[in-house]
Design a protein around this motif. Structure first.
Motif, PDB file in Angstrom:
ATOM      1  N   GLY A 156      31.777  -0.748 -14.855  1.00 54.95           N
ATOM      2  CA  GLY A 156      31.786  -1.154 -16.249  1.00 54.95           C
ATOM      3  C   GLY A 156      33.147  -1.697 -16.620  1.00 54.95           C
ATOM      4  O   GLY A 156      34.167  -1.300 -16.047  1.00 54.95           O
ATOM      5  N   CYS A 191      35.393  -2.783 -20.284  1.00 58.58           N
ATOM      6  CA  CYS A 191      35.393  -2.759 -21.742  1.00 58.58           C
ATOM      7  C   CYS A 191      36.406  -3.765 -22.270  1.00 58.58           C
ATOM      8  O   CYS A 191      37.556  -3.760 -21.854  1.00 58.58           O
ATOM      9  CB  CYS A 191      35.755  -1.350 -22.224  1.00 58.58           C
ATOM     10  SG  CYS A 191      35.665  -1.163 -23.996  1.00 58.58           S
ATOM     11  N   THR A 192      35.952  -4.670 -23.137  1.00 65.44           N
ATOM     12  CA  THR A 192      36.862  -5.630 -23.764  1.00 65.44           C
ATOM     13  C   THR A 192      36.778  -5.429 -25.267  1.00 65.44           C
ATOM     14  O   THR A 192      35.916  -4.689 -25.751  1.00 65.44           O
ATOM     15  CB  THR A 192      36.478  -7.079 -23.436  1.00 65.44           C
ATOM     16  OG1 THR A 192      35.251  -7.388 -24.117  1.00 65.44           O
ATOM     17  CG2 THR A 192      36.310  -7.283 -21.953  1.00 65.44           C
ATOM     18  N   VAL A 219      31.248  -4.875 -24.137  1.00 65.84           N
ATOM     19  CA  VAL A 219      31.319  -4.041 -22.935  1.00 65.84           C
ATOM     20  C   VAL A 219      30.249  -4.540 -21.971  1.00 65.84           C
ATOM     21  O   VAL A 219      29.161  -4.947 -22.399  1.00 65.84           O
ATOM     22  CB  VAL A 219      31.003  -2.557 -23.251  1.00 65.84           C
ATOM     23  CG1 VAL A 219      31.397  -1.668 -22.098  1.00 65.84           C
ATOM     24  CG2 VAL A 219      31.700  -2.112 -24.521  1.00 65.84           C
ATOM     25  N   ALA A 252      28.142   2.584 -22.300  1.00 65.14           N
ATOM     26  CA  ALA A 252      28.739   1.463 -23.031  1.00 65.14           C
ATOM     27  C   ALA A 252      28.251   1.518 -24.467  1.00 65.14           C
ATOM     28  O   ALA A 252      27.063   1.719 -24.706  1.00 65.14           O
ATOM     29  CB  ALA A 252      28.313   0.150 -22.393  1.00 65.14           C
ATOM     30  N   THR A 303      34.615  -1.165 -29.464  1.00 65.43           N
ATOM     31  CA  THR A 303      33.821  -1.012 -28.247  1.00 65.43           C
ATOM     32  C   THR A 303      34.420   0.080 -27.371  1.00 65.43           C
ATOM     33  O   THR A 303      35.629   0.321 -27.392  1.00 65.43           O
ATOM     34  CB  THR A 303      33.825  -2.316 -27.451  1.00 65.43           C
ATOM     35  OG1 THR A 303      35.179  -2.735 -27.295  1.00 65.43           O
ATOM     36  CG2 THR A 303      33.051  -3.401 -28.167  1.00 65.43           C
ATOM     37  N   ARG A 304      33.541   0.758 -26.618  1.00 67.28           N
ATOM     38  CA  ARG A 304      34.006   1.834 -25.745  1.00 67.28           C
ATOM     39  C   ARG A 304      33.225   1.860 -24.447  1.00 67.28           C
ATOM     40  O   ARG A 304      32.025   1.540 -24.429  1.00 67.28           O
ATOM     41  CB  ARG A 304      33.800   3.194 -26.418  1.00 67.28           C
ATOM     42  CG  ARG A 304      34.601   3.443 -27.669  1.00 67.28           C
ATOM     43  CD  ARG A 304      35.938   4.109 -27.397  1.00 67.28           C
ATOM     44  NE  ARG A 304      36.522   4.615 -28.628  1.00 67.28           N
ATOM     45  CZ  ARG A 304      37.212   3.882 -29.505  1.00 67.28           C
ATOM     46  NH1 ARG A 304      37.387   2.605 -29.275  1.00 67.28           N
ATOM     47  NH2 ARG A 304      37.693   4.423 -30.591  1.00 67.28           N
ATOM     48  N   LEU A 305      33.905   2.306 -23.375  1.00 66.40           N
ATOM     49  CA  LEU A 305      33.238   2.574 -22.104  1.00 66.40           C
ATOM     50  C   LEU A 305      33.601   3.995 -21.702  1.00 66.40           C
ATOM     51  O   LEU A 305      34.781   4.345 -21.670  1.00 66.40           O
ATOM     52  CB  LEU A 305      33.722   1.582 -21.033  1.00 66.40           C
ATOM     53  CG  LEU A 305      33.245   1.840 -19.602  1.00 66.40           C
ATOM     54  CD1 LEU A 305      31.745   1.646 -19.486  1.00 66.40           C
ATOM     55  CD2 LEU A 305      33.970   0.934 -18.621  1.00 66.40           C
ATOM     56  N   LYS A 308      38.990   1.600 -19.480  1.00 68.86           N
ATOM     57  CA  LYS A 308      39.045   0.167 -19.749  1.00 68.86           C
ATOM     58  C   LYS A 308      38.116  -0.525 -18.759  1.00 68.86           C
ATOM     59  O   LYS A 308      37.398  -1.469 -19.088  1.00 68.86           O
ATOM     60  CB  LYS A 308      40.464  -0.362 -19.581  1.00 68.86           C
ATOM     61  CG  LYS A 308      41.429   0.215 -20.574  1.00 68.86           C
ATOM     62  CD  LYS A 308      42.825  -0.325 -20.343  1.00 68.86           C
ATOM     63  CE  LYS A 308      43.826   0.363 -21.249  1.00 68.86           C
ATOM     64  NZ  LYS A 308      45.215  -0.098 -21.000  1.00 68.86           N
ATOM     65  N   LEU A 313      34.641 -10.908 -23.334  1.00 67.93           N
ATOM     66  CA  LEU A 313      33.419 -10.384 -22.743  1.00 67.93           C
ATOM     67  C   LEU A 313      32.893 -11.279 -21.617  1.00 67.93           C
ATOM     68  O   LEU A 313      32.486 -10.800 -20.557  1.00 67.93           O
ATOM     69  CB  LEU A 313      32.343 -10.204 -23.821  1.00 67.93           C
ATOM     70  CG  LEU A 313      31.001  -9.649 -23.324  1.00 67.93           C
ATOM     71  CD1 LEU A 313      31.175  -8.287 -22.686  1.00 67.93           C
ATOM     72  CD2 LEU A 313      30.008  -9.568 -24.471  1.00 67.93           C
TER      73      LEU A 313
END
Lengths: 201, 235
Positions: free
Chosen positions: B37, B39-40, B44, B137, B145-147, B160, B185
């Protein structure tokens, strides 16, 4: 017998309630605060027996505080708080109902607006621009219907509150000499005015 | 839970202070197919290798990337059936949240909830830990946004970019080299596909991988056609 009403204005909400604590023919006190703060930017005006007023508002307020503690300071939106109250009322309804009718008002930083929610003891929930609970409705609602305009200012909203209180004083059978008025906006919950200081006991 | 004969916890401390069942569960994860994964700020991406034992398997019916709420999704590495239990529990608990608050559950709370369930299975009678690590995600309460990664022990970490499963060390090194804080993304999706291809056994195509994306606050699983477009761009 309680008079509770509220109006949403541009940038916040005003909540007002009478200050009488009475049962049957006896008046216990004249300086009760029925507009209870729930979180930093929300409060609810409560109509109903004093026991349920205190019990329910403290239960909700402490659960909201718990949520913030458990979730890294994340605050619940006014909508979420209102839905939470509604759920608690719904669950209790078929066990031991809270006999409270509420007007929940709050300010949301994200949308930069106030919002007002009408809830009753049967766990109904409705977002409203203005509203009232109890006998007051018969007197206040028509005044608010006529004078409310979308996007009205805080001072206009307070004028409507003043008119409503005057009408109740003139036409309502029960004498309610004191009113607590609170304003909720970006700065939080503050007392605008009261008839009698709740602190004086 | 279970027979009275097994009302003690099977996850017990070894003399050296380890919980061997959890270590073994992590081994099961490390043997699973690779997932990763990235994350931006604007989204995500999560992706997994869907390679299966036989060409006779109807691969389009196999679903590893799953939507939990309209703004969060899961993917895993490890034991598939264990994963489906967690997906079902997470979906149920997020609907319960919706019932209480009228709003979508933020991803950090969903992760804590799921991690709590996984931890319970390391301290209850007659059960074993889940043989999966999850990559979650989603969008959090502050709109960002989160991962997250959740392990069989119930430990969770925000990332990240990360990879789990077979070959995860190489994949993570690859990601570390290519990750940038201001990544967008679309770049992240390309990087994710390149990273998957690095460790892929055989030919990677739009049917033997699965990709999920959080974009504009919404989670979606990409169709094979959409994946093909990205693969074509990468070539």
């Amino acid at each position: 017998m309680d008079t509770v009403f509220g109006i949403q204005f541009k940038g916040g909400v005003v909540l007002a309630a009478d200050q009488s604590n009475a049962r049957s023919i006896l008046v216990y006190q004249n300086n009760l605060d029925k507009v209870k703060q729930l979180s930093s930017h929300s409060a609810m005006g409560v109509s109903g027996p004093n026991a349920d007023l205190v019990n329910f508002t403290e239960y909700i307020a402490k659960n909201l505080a718990l949520y913030e503690l458990a979730n890294d300071g994340t605050k619940l939106s006014t909508k979420a708080q209102a839905n939470f109250c509604r759920n608690e009322l719904a669950v209790a309804l078929r066990k031991g109902p809270y006999q409270v009718n509420l007007l929940l008002g709050g300010y949301d930083e994200k949308e930069m607006t106030g919002s007002l929610y009408f809830l009753d003891y049967m766990a109904s929930l409705q977002k409203v621009p203005y509203g009232s609970q109890g006998y007051a409705s018969s007197f206040c609602l028509s005044i608010m219907d006529k004078e409310y305009k979308e996007g009205l200012s805080e001072s206009d909203a307070l004028l409507i509150v003043e008119h409503s209180i005057k009408e109740i004083a003139t036409r309502f059978l029960i004498n309610q000499p004191n009113f607590m008025i609170k304003i909720i906006d970006k700065d939080g919950v503050r007392v605008h005015s009261f008839g009698a200081d709740p602190a004086e006991t | 839970m279970g027979d009275s004969a097994y009302s003690f916890s099977l996850t017990t401390f070894s003399r050296t202070g380890k919980l061997l069942q959890i270590e073994y569960a992590l081994n099961a994860v490390a043997n699973g197919r690779t997932s990763l994964g990235i994350c931006t700020e604007d989204g995500v991406v999560i992706a997994t290798d869907k390679k299966l034992a036989s060409p006779l398997v109807d691969i389009d019916k196999v679903s590893k990337v799953e939507m939990i709420t309209d703004s969060t999704g899961f993917v895993f590495s490890g034991v598939g059936p264990d994963y489906r239990v967690l997906v079902r529990k997470a979906r149920k608990s997020s609907q319960a949240y919706k019932r209480h608050y009228g709003e979508t559950q933020p991803v950090s709370q969903l992760v804590k909830q799921t991690a709590s369930v996984m931890q319970e299975y390391t301290q209850s009678g007659g059960v074993r830990p889940f043989g999966v690590s999850l990559l979650v995600a989603g969008v959090d309460g502050d709109g960002k946004t989160r991962l997250y990664q959740v392990d069989p022990s119930g430990a969770y970490f925000g990332w990240k970019a990360t990879a789990i499963g077979k070959n995860y060390i190489n994949a993570k090194n690859f990601l570390e080299k290519r990750y940038q804080d201001d990544m967008e993304l679309e770049d992240a999706i390309h990087t994710a596909l390149l990273t998957l291809r690095e460790g892929f056994e055989g030919e990677m195509n739009s049917h033997n991988i699965e990709v999920g994306v959080v974009r504009n606050g919404k989670f979606e699983v990409l169709t094979p056609a959409q994946i093909q477009d990205y693969l074509d761009e990468a070539n």
